[in-house]
Design a protein around this motif. Structure first.
Motif, PDB file in Angstrom:
ATOM      1  N   THR A 117      -6.259   8.768  -6.360  1.00  0.00           N
ATOM      2  CA  THR A 117      -4.806   8.884  -6.242  1.00  0.00           C
ATOM      3  C   THR A 117      -4.314   8.298  -4.926  1.00  0.00           C
ATOM      4  O   THR A 117      -3.280   7.623  -4.883  1.00  0.00           O
ATOM      5  N   SER A 118      -5.053   8.524  -3.844  1.00  0.00           N
ATOM      6  CA  SER A 118      -4.664   7.971  -2.543  1.00  0.00           C
ATOM      7  C   SER A 118      -4.683   6.445  -2.571  1.00  0.00           C
ATOM      8  O   SER A 118      -3.744   5.794  -2.082  1.00  0.00           O
ATOM      9  N   CYS A 119      -5.733   5.879  -3.120  1.00  0.00           N
ATOM     10  CA  CYS A 119      -5.823   4.419  -3.182  1.00  0.00           C
ATOM     11  C   CYS A 119      -4.762   3.823  -4.113  1.00  0.00           C
ATOM     12  O   CYS A 119      -4.217   2.754  -3.848  1.00  0.00           O
ATOM     13  N   LEU A 120      -4.481   4.518  -5.209  1.00  0.00           N
ATOM     14  CA  LEU A 120      -3.406   4.077  -6.104  1.00  0.00           C
ATOM     15  C   LEU A 120      -2.063   4.087  -5.378  1.00  0.00           C
ATOM     16  O   LEU A 120      -1.285   3.126  -5.466  1.00  0.00           O
ATOM     17  N   ALA A 121      -1.780   5.163  -4.657  1.00  0.00           N
ATOM     18  CA  ALA A 121      -0.516   5.257  -3.933  1.00  0.00           C
ATOM     19  C   ALA A 121      -0.409   4.160  -2.885  1.00  0.00           C
ATOM     20  O   ALA A 121       0.654   3.531  -2.720  1.00  0.00           O
ATOM     21  N   ARG A 122      -1.503   3.937  -2.142  1.00  0.00           N
ATOM     22  CA  ARG A 122      -1.520   2.851  -1.159  1.00  0.00           C
ATOM     23  C   ARG A 122      -1.203   1.511  -1.819  1.00  0.00           C
ATOM     24  O   ARG A 122      -0.383   0.717  -1.332  1.00  0.00           O
ATOM     25  N   HIS A 123      -1.850   1.244  -2.966  1.00  0.00           N
ATOM     26  CA  HIS A 123      -1.639  -0.016  -3.677  1.00  0.00           C
ATOM     27  C   HIS A 123      -0.194  -0.143  -4.168  1.00  0.00           C
ATOM     28  O   HIS A 123       0.419  -1.216  -4.061  1.00  0.00           O
ATOM     29  N   LEU A 124       0.357   0.934  -4.697  1.00  0.00           N
ATOM     30  CA  LEU A 124       1.724   0.891  -5.218  1.00  0.00           C
ATOM     31  C   LEU A 124       2.737   0.635  -4.097  1.00  0.00           C
ATOM     32  O   LEU A 124       3.711  -0.111  -4.284  1.00  0.00           O
ATOM     33  N   LEU A 125       2.522   1.242  -2.959  1.00  0.00           N
ATOM     34  CA  LEU A 125       3.420   1.013  -1.828  1.00  0.00           C
ATOM     35  C   LEU A 125       3.335  -0.432  -1.357  1.00  0.00           C
ATOM     36  O   LEU A 125       4.360  -1.073  -1.075  1.00  0.00           O
ATOM     37  N   ARG A 126       2.127  -0.957  -1.285  1.00  0.00           N
ATOM     38  CA  ARG A 126       1.971  -2.358  -0.876  1.00  0.00           C
ATOM     39  C   ARG A 126       2.573  -3.295  -1.910  1.00  0.00           C
ATOM     40  O   ARG A 126       3.205  -4.305  -1.555  1.00  0.00           O
ATOM     41  N   SER A 127       2.393  -2.974  -3.181  1.00  0.00           N
ATOM     42  CA  SER A 127       2.973  -3.804  -4.238  1.00  0.00           C
ATOM     43  C   SER A 127       4.496  -3.812  -4.161  1.00  0.00           C
ATOM     44  O   SER A 127       5.142  -4.778  -4.590  1.00  0.00           O
ATOM     45  N   ALA A 128       5.051  -2.735  -3.616  1.00  0.00           N
ATOM     46  CA  ALA A 128       6.505  -2.650  -3.471  1.00  0.00           C
ATOM     47  C   ALA A 128       6.993  -3.334  -2.199  1.00  0.00           C
ATOM     48  O   ALA A 128       8.198  -3.295  -1.892  1.00  0.00           O
ATOM     49  N   GLY A 129       6.069  -3.927  -1.451  1.00  0.00           N
ATOM     50  CA  GLY A 129       6.457  -4.671  -0.260  1.00  0.00           C
ATOM     51  C   GLY A 129       6.445  -3.888   1.025  1.00  0.00           C
ATOM     52  O   GLY A 129       6.932  -4.373   2.056  1.00  0.00           O
ATOM     53  N   ARG A 130       5.888  -2.683   1.016  1.00  0.00           N
ATOM     54  CA  ARG A 130       5.850  -1.870   2.227  1.00  0.00           C
ATOM     55  C   ARG A 130       4.494  -1.997   2.913  1.00  0.00           C
ATOM     56  O   ARG A 130       3.446  -1.827   2.283  1.00  0.00           O
ATOM     57  N   ALA A 131       4.517  -2.280   4.188  1.00  0.00           N
ATOM     58  CA  ALA A 131       3.281  -2.327   4.968  1.00  0.00           C
ATOM     59  C   ALA A 131       2.704  -0.921   5.012  1.00  0.00           C
ATOM     60  O   ALA A 131       3.329  -0.006   5.546  1.00  0.00           O
ATOM     61  N   THR A 132       1.511  -0.767   4.436  1.00  0.00           N
ATOM     62  CA  THR A 132       0.976   0.585   4.212  1.00  0.00           C
ATOM     63  C   THR A 132      -0.457   0.706   4.684  1.00  0.00           C
ATOM     64  O   THR A 132      -1.288  -0.169   4.443  1.00  0.00           O
ATOM     65  N   GLY A 133      -0.748   1.814   5.340  1.00  0.00           N
ATOM     66  CA  GLY A 133      -2.099   2.134   5.757  1.00  0.00           C
ATOM     67  C   GLY A 133      -2.684   3.249   4.907  1.00  0.00           C
ATOM     68  O   GLY A 133      -1.984   3.872   4.106  1.00  0.00           O
ATOM     69  N   LEU A 134      -3.962   3.508   5.108  1.00  0.00           N
ATOM     70  CA  LEU A 134      -4.674   4.522   4.336  1.00  0.00           C
ATOM     71  C   LEU A 134      -5.652   5.250   5.237  1.00  0.00           C
ATOM     72  O   LEU A 134      -6.370   4.623   6.023  1.00  0.00           O
ATOM     73  N   LEU A 135      -5.681   6.563   5.131  1.00  0.00           N
ATOM     74  CA  LEU A 135      -6.709   7.379   5.787  1.00  0.00           C
ATOM     75  C   LEU A 135      -7.351   8.213   4.693  1.00  0.00           C
ATOM     76  O   LEU A 135      -6.721   9.108   4.129  1.00  0.00           O
ATOM     77  N   SER A 136      -8.608   7.909   4.364  1.00  0.00           N
ATOM     78  CA  SER A 136      -9.231   8.472   3.169  1.00  0.00           C
ATOM     79  C   SER A 136     -10.699   8.736   3.402  1.00  0.00           C
ATOM     80  O   SER A 136     -11.267   8.370   4.438  1.00  0.00           O
TER      81      SER A 136
END
Length: 498
Positions: A117-136
């Motif tokens: 779910t975390s990786c999916l959310a990260r991907h969706l935010l990036r796909s929407a054009g938002r610079a996104t980080g992940l801590l997992s």
């Protein structure tokens, strides 16, 4: 920052040393450096106050603790705090400048599905054009997408490392960060200083009860994320959600099994390489596709989409992003193979429920026998899941190979015996034990038929294997590839003999 300013920001009394400059904070004496404040945490077995001397020798300029014990000298200013771990988190956030306040933070917790779910959310935010980080659990990523490993081997690092990573995210231009939040991180205040905009709850099943003491304790620690966030995304299919609803400031619900939620799925189709379903949202219905296997991943997709939507991304953009998801390392990860070789899958499943889901998923597309190679953790980890793992594995797979998995200081044979007991008491004998994990993987790969599928469970993307007192480098994907190479050599040798 002056110690006096830090104490004032944390509403702590300070008798002396207000002009001392504090540049960092830690609760590990061997991590202390010049300018650090050392937080003396009283643990179950060790009192951090006994390490004050070591911390000061390394440069610590102040100590925070719940009260200086008699007989221990503190040569630097001592600040009394109500709770040491809370003070560690609050001081770390203050010294880092509260980076999470300048970021959109989406937290994810639950027993199963957190990382996906975390990786999916990260991907969706990036796909929407938002610079996104992940801590997992798999590491952390800045917006550049490069996977890095934190300095500590925890699902969520300690509070000072969390704050430093968030500061690095902000410095690298991140607009949002997805933070996978483990129960240990919540219980030990590692993410206390994080300002969560959205909390996503996947589910709750038995895990880590050695640490939390009971399911009630486990639930209470997990629920902290929901209580702290401005908005909660809750799984209506999880029975614990009923108790979470009144805890949330605002909430959105999702369901992969019903139609009473805000977000739900119907017409689910499990294809060979993707999931297709009809997505229902408050903004209407959409046809959606997720390039993953496993019906349970529909729930993870719904959770991620609902969470990202709460951060302001519209549904059509989410649907488009979902269709381009590249997967999660060590989660149903296929090992490349040549024609005529068995399918080998690396997965992180290490609890009875997650193993059952994983094997049920793979069974759908397995033509021949289904194999599983798995172990169970030792040391202080929950021993109650070992026999159930043996039961689930032998019920779901045709051939089971029990082996090691971070047994630490627990005798490996004791762990193997428990898993075998779970299988034996269920009346099954479709198993064997091979102590060495490399040999176990090689045995399964070399013994399987081309139409068989082998699931290597438990290690996933982890980079080490803890064996007795030794920690050795480990790469499950590389071990699987090496076993396939051995298989090819064996078959080539047999062909030459004939």
């Amino acid at each position: 920052m002056r110690l006096g300013d830090l104490a004032a920001a944390l509403a702590l009394p300070l008798e002396s040393g207000g002009d001392v400059e504090v540049t960092g904070v830690t609760h590990q004496a061997d991590w202390a450096g010049p300018g650090d404040a050392f937080v003396a945490v009283r643990g179950a077995r060790v009192d951090g106050h006994t390490f004050i001397g070591q911390a000061v020798e390394r440069g610590a300029v102040a100590v925070l603790g719940e009260g200086l014990p008699g007989g221990i000298d503190c040569p630097v200013p001592y600040v009394v705090v109500p709770g040491a771990r809370a003070a560690l988190a609050d001081a770390a956030a203050e010294l880092a400048g509260h980076p999470s306040r300048a970021l959109q933070i989406l937290g994810v917790t639950g027993t199963d599905g957190k990382t996906t779910t975390s990786c999916l959310a990260r991907h969706l935010l990036r796909s929407a054009g938002r610079a996104t980080g992940l801590l997992s659990t798999i590491g952390y990523e800045l917006p550049d997408g490069v996977l890095r490993q934190p300095p500590t081997h925890f699902t969520t690092p300690e509070a000072p490392q969390v704050q430093q990573i968030l500061a690095d995210e902000l410095g690298a231009g991140a607009q949002a960060v997805v933070v996978e939040s483990s129960s240990h991180a919540l219980a030990l205040d590692r993410v206390r200083g994080v300002d969560f905009d959205v909390a996503v709850w996947t589910n709750l099943t038995g895990e880590h009860l050695d640490f939390h003491g009971s399911m009630e304790g486990y639930f209470a620690d997990k629920a902290k994320l929901v209580q702290r966030a401005r908005h909660a995304v809750l799984n209506l299919d999880d029975p614990w959600t009923e108790r979470l609803l009144p805890m949330a400031a605002r909430h959105t619900t999702y369901s992969a099994e019903g139609t009473d939620a805000d977000w739900w799925a119907t017409d689910i189709v499990e294809a060979a390489e993707e999931l297709r379903f009809r997505l229902h949202t408050p903004q209407g219905a959409f046809d959606a596709a997720l390039p993953m296997i496993g019906r349970f991943n529909v729930a993870n997709g719904l959770a991620a989409m609902a969470g990202v939507h709460a951060l302001g991304v519209d549904v059509p953009t989410l649907v488009a992003g979902l269709a381009t998801f590249g997967g999660v390392p060590g989660r149903m990860e296929m090992v490349e193979r040549a024609e005529g070789e068995p399918r080998v899958i690396v997965d992180f499943a290490h609890t009875p429920p997650s193993l059952e889901k994983a094997l049920a998923t793979v069974r759908v597309t397995t033509e021949g026998r289904l194999w599983v190679v798995l172990g169970s953790a030792g040391g202080p980890r929950d021993p109650s899941k070992r026999a159930p793992l043996g039961d689930v594995a032998t019920a779901m797979a045709d051939v089971v190979v029990f082996t090691e998995e971070d047994h630490r200081d627990t005798p490996l044979q004791d762990i193997l015996d428990e898993m075998e007991r779970g299988a034996r008491e269920a009346g099954r004998d479709n198993y064997l034990s091979i102590s060495d994990r490399r040999e176990a993987i090689e045995y399964a790969v070399c013994s399987a038929s081309p139409s068989d599928t082998i699931v290597l469970a438990g290690k996933g993307p982890e980079e080490t294997l803890e064996r007795d007192t030794e920690t050795i480098p480990w790469d499950e994907m590389s071990e699987a590839r090496a076993a396939l190479t051995v298989r090819r050599s064996m078959l080539a040798g047999e062909h030459e003999e004939h």
